[in-house]
Design a protein around this motif. Sequence first.
Motif, PDB file in Angstrom:
ATOM      1  N   VAL A  17       0.840  -1.202   0.000  1.00 55.77           N
ATOM      2  CA  VAL A  17       0.000   0.000   0.000  1.00 55.77           C
ATOM      3  C   VAL A  17       0.873   1.250   0.000  1.00 55.77           C
ATOM      4  O   VAL A  17       0.626   2.202  -0.756  1.00 55.77           O
ATOM      5  CB  VAL A  17      -0.949  -0.002   1.218  1.00 55.77           C
ATOM      6  N   LEU A  18       1.913   1.256   0.841  1.00 52.80           N
ATOM      7  CA  LEU A  18       2.798   2.425   0.919  1.00 52.80           C
ATOM      8  C   LEU A  18       3.573   2.637  -0.370  1.00 52.80           C
ATOM      9  O   LEU A  18       3.982   3.757  -0.678  1.00 52.80           O
ATOM     10  CB  LEU A  18       3.756   2.271   2.105  1.00 52.80           C
ATOM     11  N   ASP A  19       3.749   1.559  -1.132  1.00 55.73           N
ATOM     12  CA  ASP A  19       4.416   1.674  -2.437  1.00 55.73           C
ATOM     13  C   ASP A  19       3.452   2.107  -3.538  1.00 55.73           C
ATOM     14  O   ASP A  19       3.830   2.173  -4.714  1.00 55.73           O
ATOM     15  CB  ASP A  19       5.043   0.330  -2.820  1.00 55.73           C
ATOM     16  N   GLY A  20       2.200   2.390  -3.173  1.00 55.86           N
ATOM     17  CA  GLY A  20       1.231   2.910  -4.130  1.00 55.86           C
ATOM     18  C   GLY A  20       0.324   1.875  -4.759  1.00 55.86           C
ATOM     19  O   GLY A  20      -0.488   2.203  -5.640  1.00 55.86           O
ATOM     20  N   GLU A  21       0.404   0.630  -4.321  1.00 54.72           N
ATOM     21  CA  GLU A  21      -0.407  -0.443  -4.901  1.00 54.72           C
ATOM     22  C   GLU A  21      -1.778  -0.515  -4.224  1.00 54.72           C
ATOM     23  O   GLU A  21      -1.919  -0.218  -3.044  1.00 54.72           O
ATOM     24  CB  GLU A  21       0.315  -1.779  -4.732  1.00 54.72           C
ATOM     25  N   ARG A  22      -2.783  -0.907  -4.984  1.00 53.62           N
ATOM     26  CA  ARG A  22      -4.091  -1.235  -4.433  1.00 53.62           C
ATOM     27  C   ARG A  22      -4.164  -2.746  -4.268  1.00 53.62           C
ATOM     28  O   ARG A  22      -3.703  -3.504  -5.128  1.00 53.62           O
ATOM     29  CB  ARG A  22      -5.213  -0.768  -5.358  1.00 53.62           C
ATOM     30  N   MET A  23      -4.775  -3.191  -3.169  1.00 52.62           N
ATOM     31  CA  MET A  23      -4.873  -4.628  -2.928  1.00 52.62           C
ATOM     32  C   MET A  23      -5.716  -5.329  -3.991  1.00 52.62           C
ATOM     33  O   MET A  23      -5.448  -6.471  -4.373  1.00 52.62           O
ATOM     34  CB  MET A  23      -5.485  -4.900  -1.550  1.00 52.62           C
ATOM     35  N   ASN A  24      -6.753  -4.654  -4.467  1.00 53.33           N
ATOM     36  CA  ASN A  24      -7.673  -5.251  -5.440  1.00 53.33           C
ATOM     37  C   ASN A  24      -7.894  -4.273  -6.589  1.00 53.33           C
ATOM     38  O   ASN A  24      -8.016  -3.066  -6.369  1.00 53.33           O
ATOM     39  CB  ASN A  24      -9.012  -5.569  -4.772  1.00 53.33           C
ATOM     40  N   ALA A  25      -7.968  -4.784  -7.809  1.00 52.78           N
ATOM     41  CA  ALA A  25      -8.194  -3.928  -8.974  1.00 52.78           C
ATOM     42  C   ALA A  25      -9.607  -3.354  -8.975  1.00 52.78           C
ATOM     43  O   ALA A  25      -9.834  -2.226  -9.436  1.00 52.78           O
ATOM     44  CB  ALA A  25      -7.945  -4.725 -10.256  1.00 52.78           C
ATOM     45  N   THR A  26     -10.549  -4.122  -8.466  1.00 51.60           N
ATOM     46  CA  THR A  26     -11.935  -3.656  -8.325  1.00 51.60           C
ATOM     47  C   THR A  26     -12.394  -3.949  -6.901  1.00 51.60           C
ATOM     48  O   THR A  26     -11.827  -4.802  -6.212  1.00 51.60           O
ATOM     49  CB  THR A  26     -12.879  -4.361  -9.316  1.00 51.60           C
ATOM     50  N   GLN A  27     -13.434  -3.263  -6.458  1.00 48.93           N
ATOM     51  CA  GLN A  27     -13.906  -3.439  -5.092  1.00 48.93           C
ATOM     52  C   GLN A  27     -14.427  -4.860  -4.866  1.00 48.93           C
ATOM     53  O   GLN A  27     -15.266  -5.350  -5.632  1.00 48.93           O
ATOM     54  CB  GLN A  27     -15.006  -2.429  -4.781  1.00 48.93           C
ATOM     55  N   PRO A  28     -13.950  -5.543  -3.816  1.00 47.83           N
ATOM     56  CA  PRO A  28     -14.468  -6.879  -3.516  1.00 47.83           C
ATOM     57  C   PRO A  28     -15.949  -6.822  -3.156  1.00 47.83           C
ATOM     58  O   PRO A  28     -16.403  -5.911  -2.459  1.00 47.83           O
ATOM     59  CB  PRO A  28     -13.632  -7.316  -2.301  1.00 47.83           C
ATOM     60  N   VAL A  29     -16.693  -7.806  -3.637  1.00 48.92           N
ATOM     61  CA  VAL A  29     -18.129  -7.910  -3.349  1.00 48.92           C
ATOM     62  C   VAL A  29     -18.449  -9.367  -3.076  1.00 48.92           C
ATOM     63  O   VAL A  29     -17.985 -10.258  -3.795  1.00 48.92           O
ATOM     64  CB  VAL A  29     -18.991  -7.404  -4.527  1.00 48.92           C
ATOM     65  N   LEU A  30     -19.252  -9.626  -2.052  1.00 43.99           N
ATOM     66  CA  LEU A  30     -19.657 -10.984  -1.722  1.00 43.99           C
ATOM     67  C   LEU A  30     -20.370 -11.617  -2.910  1.00 43.99           C
ATOM     68  O   LEU A  30     -21.295 -11.037  -3.478  1.00 43.99           O
ATOM     69  CB  LEU A  30     -20.593 -10.964  -0.505  1.00 43.99           C
ATOM     70  N   LYS A  31     -19.952 -12.839  -3.276  1.00 42.55           N
ATOM     71  CA  LYS A  31     -20.521 -13.524  -4.439  1.00 42.55           C
ATOM     72  C   LYS A  31     -21.676 -14.448  -4.092  1.00 42.55           C
ATOM     73  O   LYS A  31     -22.416 -14.890  -4.967  1.00 42.55           O
ATOM     74  CB  LYS A  31     -19.420 -14.339  -5.143  1.00 42.55           C
ATOM     75  N   GLU A  32     -21.821 -14.786  -2.808  1.00 42.90           N
ATOM     76  CA  GLU A  32     -22.894 -15.682  -2.401  1.00 42.90           C
ATOM     77  C   GLU A  32     -23.255 -15.384  -0.956  1.00 42.90           C
ATOM     78  O   GLU A  32     -22.479 -14.786  -0.211  1.00 42.90           O
ATOM     79  CB  GLU A  32     -22.466 -17.142  -2.525  1.00 42.90           C
ATOM     80  N   ASN A  33     -24.430 -15.787  -0.534  1.00 39.34           N
ATOM     81  CA  ASN A  33     -24.882 -15.565   0.832  1.00 39.34           C
ATOM     82  C   ASN A  33     -23.976 -16.299   1.810  1.00 39.34           C
ATOM     83  O   ASN A  33     -23.916 -17.520   1.812  1.00 39.34           O
ATOM     84  CB  ASN A  33     -26.328 -16.054   0.987  1.00 39.34           C
ATOM     85  N   GLY A  34     -23.271 -15.536   2.644  1.00 43.06           N
ATOM     86  CA  GLY A  34     -22.319 -16.132   3.557  1.00 43.06           C
ATOM     87  C   GLY A  34     -22.955 -16.857   4.726  1.00 43.06           C
ATOM     88  O   GLY A  34     -22.254 -17.543   5.476  1.00 43.06           O
ATOM     89  N   HIS A  35     -24.273 -16.728   4.914  1.00 40.27           N
ATOM     90  CA  HIS A  35     -24.932 -17.344   6.061  1.00 40.27           C
ATOM     91  C   HIS A  35     -25.905 -18.447   5.660  1.00 40.27           C
ATOM     92  O   HIS A  35     -26.657 -18.921   6.506  1.00 40.27           O
ATOM     93  CB  HIS A  35     -25.668 -16.266   6.866  1.00 40.27           C
ATOM     94  N   GLN A  36     -25.891 -18.875   4.395  1.00 40.14           N
ATOM     95  CA  GLN A  36     -26.795 -19.946   3.997  1.00 40.14           C
ATOM     96  C   GLN A  36     -26.349 -21.272   4.603  1.00 40.14           C
ATOM     97  O   GLN A  36     -25.147 -21.520   4.795  1.00 40.14           O
ATOM     98  CB  GLN A  36     -26.825 -20.059   2.476  1.00 40.14           C
ATOM     99  N   LEU A  37     -27.313 -22.139   4.907  1.00 43.80           N
ATOM    100  CA  LEU A  37     -26.996 -23.432   5.487  1.00 43.80           C
ATOM    101  C   LEU A  37     -26.506 -24.382   4.389  1.00 43.80           C
ATOM    102  O   LEU A  37     -27.204 -24.625   3.410  1.00 43.80           O
ATOM    103  CB  LEU A  37     -28.226 -24.024   6.175  1.00 43.80           C
ATOM    104  N   LEU A  38     -25.320 -24.925   4.567  1.00 43.96           N
ATOM    105  CA  LEU A  38     -24.745 -25.849   3.612  1.00 43.96           C
ATOM    106  C   LEU A  38     -25.129 -27.290   3.981  1.00 43.96           C
ATOM    107  O   LEU A  38     -25.578 -27.565   5.082  1.00 43.96           O
ATOM    108  CB  LEU A  38     -23.219 -25.675   3.603  1.00 43.96           C
ATOM    109  N   PRO A  39     -24.980 -28.217   3.026  1.00 48.10           N
ATOM    110  CA  PRO A  39     -25.496 -29.579   3.234  1.00 48.10           C
ATOM    111  C   PRO A  39     -24.916 -30.294   4.446  1.00 48.10           C
ATOM    112  O   PRO A  39     -23.734 -30.142   4.780  1.00 48.10           O
ATOM    113  CB  PRO A  39     -25.101 -30.291   1.928  1.00 48.10           C
ATOM    114  N   TRP A  40     -25.745 -31.079   5.098  1.00 47.68           N
ATOM    115  CA  TRP A  40     -25.364 -31.908   6.239  1.00 47.68           C
ATOM    116  C   TRP A  40     -26.179 -33.181   6.156  1.00 47.68           C
ATOM    117  O   TRP A  40     -27.397 -33.171   6.245  1.00 47.68           O
ATOM    118  CB  TRP A  40     -25.641 -31.164   7.545  1.00 47.68           C
ATOM    119  N   MET A  41     -25.489 -34.300   5.951  1.00 43.24           N
ATOM    120  CA  MET A  41     -26.172 -35.589   5.759  1.00 43.24           C
ATOM    121  C   MET A  41     -26.277 -36.305   7.099  1.00 43.24           C
ATOM    122  O   MET A  41     -25.333 -36.958   7.555  1.00 43.24           O
ATOM    123  CB  MET A  41     -25.417 -36.433   4.748  1.00 43.24           C
ATOM    124  N   ALA A  42     -27.422 -36.110   7.732  1.00 48.24           N
ATOM    125  CA  ALA A  42     -27.643 -36.709   9.045  1.00 48.24           C
ATOM    126  C   ALA A  42     -28.115 -38.154   8.951  1.00 48.24           C
ATOM    127  O   ALA A  42     -28.095 -38.866   9.932  1.00 48.24           O
ATOM    128  CB  ALA A  42     -28.668 -35.873   9.811  1.00 48.24           C
TER     129      ALA A  42
END
Length: 326
Positions: free
Chosen positions: A301-326
Motif C-alpha cells: 500500500v505504501l508503495d502505491g499499490e491497491r490490494m484489489n483492482a476492483t472493489q471486492p463484493v460478496l458472491k454468495e450468501n455467507g450465512h446460507q446453510l450448507l449440506p449436512w447428511m444426518a
Amino acid sequence: MKILLVHQTKIPVFSYGGTERVVWDLAKGLIELGHEVTFLVPEGSSCDFAKVICIDATKPIMAQIPSDAFDIVHFQSNTEMEPDFPYLVTEHGNSKREYPFPLNTVFISKNHADRYGSKEFVYNGLDWSSYGAVDWSMPRLRHHFLGKGSWPVKNLKGAIQVARRAGVELAVLGGTRLNLSRTFRFTPWRSIHFHGMVGGELKFRLLNESKGMIFPVRWNEPFGLAVIESLYFGNPVFATPYGALPEIVLSEHGYLSDSVSDLALAVREMTFDPRECHQRAVSMFNHVAMAKGYLEKYQRVLDGERMNATQPVLKENGHQLLPWMA
C-alpha cells in the motif's frame, strides 16, 4: 513503521474472544518485529504494551484519525468508503449484504477471499504463549465442540449426532443444554456435557483434556480460531469441508466430511499424532507470522499499490446453510 489499528470493540478480551484476540495479538506481533502500534478503540479499553486512543462515540470515526501521525491505518471492519490516506481493511466475517468493500480490503483465508472475488488474505495467528504449555500427561477424557452453539450454522446439533453415533462423550464449550434463542434444542443425554461460554484457564483446561474437536459447521467458515486453538492443544479436528477448514485441517490433523456416519466412524477409528496437530498451530498460525503477512500488505500500500483492482463484493450468501447428511 507507525501503525494505527482501528477496532470498534473494547480491548482487551477477558473471556471468549474472537476478533478482539486476533487484533490484540497482531499488535503484539508487530511490536515484536520492531514497529510502533497505536489502538483506536472504544472508551474503557486499555493496553499495557501499546498506546490507546479512545473513540468518541459522538463523532464520525474518520474525523478521529490523525492520519498524518501514522504510516498506515488498519481498519478491522468495512469502512464503506475509500479513505484518502494509506489504509488497509480486514474483513473478519461472513457478510450478509452484497455491498462493495474498499479496494484495500484483505480477508482471512484463501476461500474467504475467493468468495469476494479477491486474492488477498492473511491467515489469523495467535500468541500461543498466552495459552500456556500443553500438558501432554493430562488424561484425555472426551471430545469437544467449541463455538456459539445457538448459531444454526455452527451445527451443535450435528456435533451431538456425531458424538452419539461414535459412542463418545462430548464437552460443549459455547452452548447450554436448553436453547431457546434461535431454534429450540433440548439435549437430555448425560454423555453431552455443557460448559456455557467459557474462556481463560477453564477453556484451556477443557481443551487440554480433549481427545479431539467435533465441528460440523454448515457455512463457509471464514477462518476458524476455535480450530487452531484445538489443534494447539493436540486435538485432531473432525469437521465439514466448508470455507477455510480444508486449508487449516490437513489429512495429518483430522478428517473432513459432510456426513454424520463418516465423521462418527472417523472419531471412533482414526488416530492422529497430537504433537503433529500442536505443531501445525504453532508453526503456521502464530501471531508473528500473521504480523509479517500484514506488513507485506502495508508495504505494498505504501508503495502505491491497491490490494484489489476492483472493489471486492460478496458472491454468495455467507450465512446460507450448507449440506449436512444426518
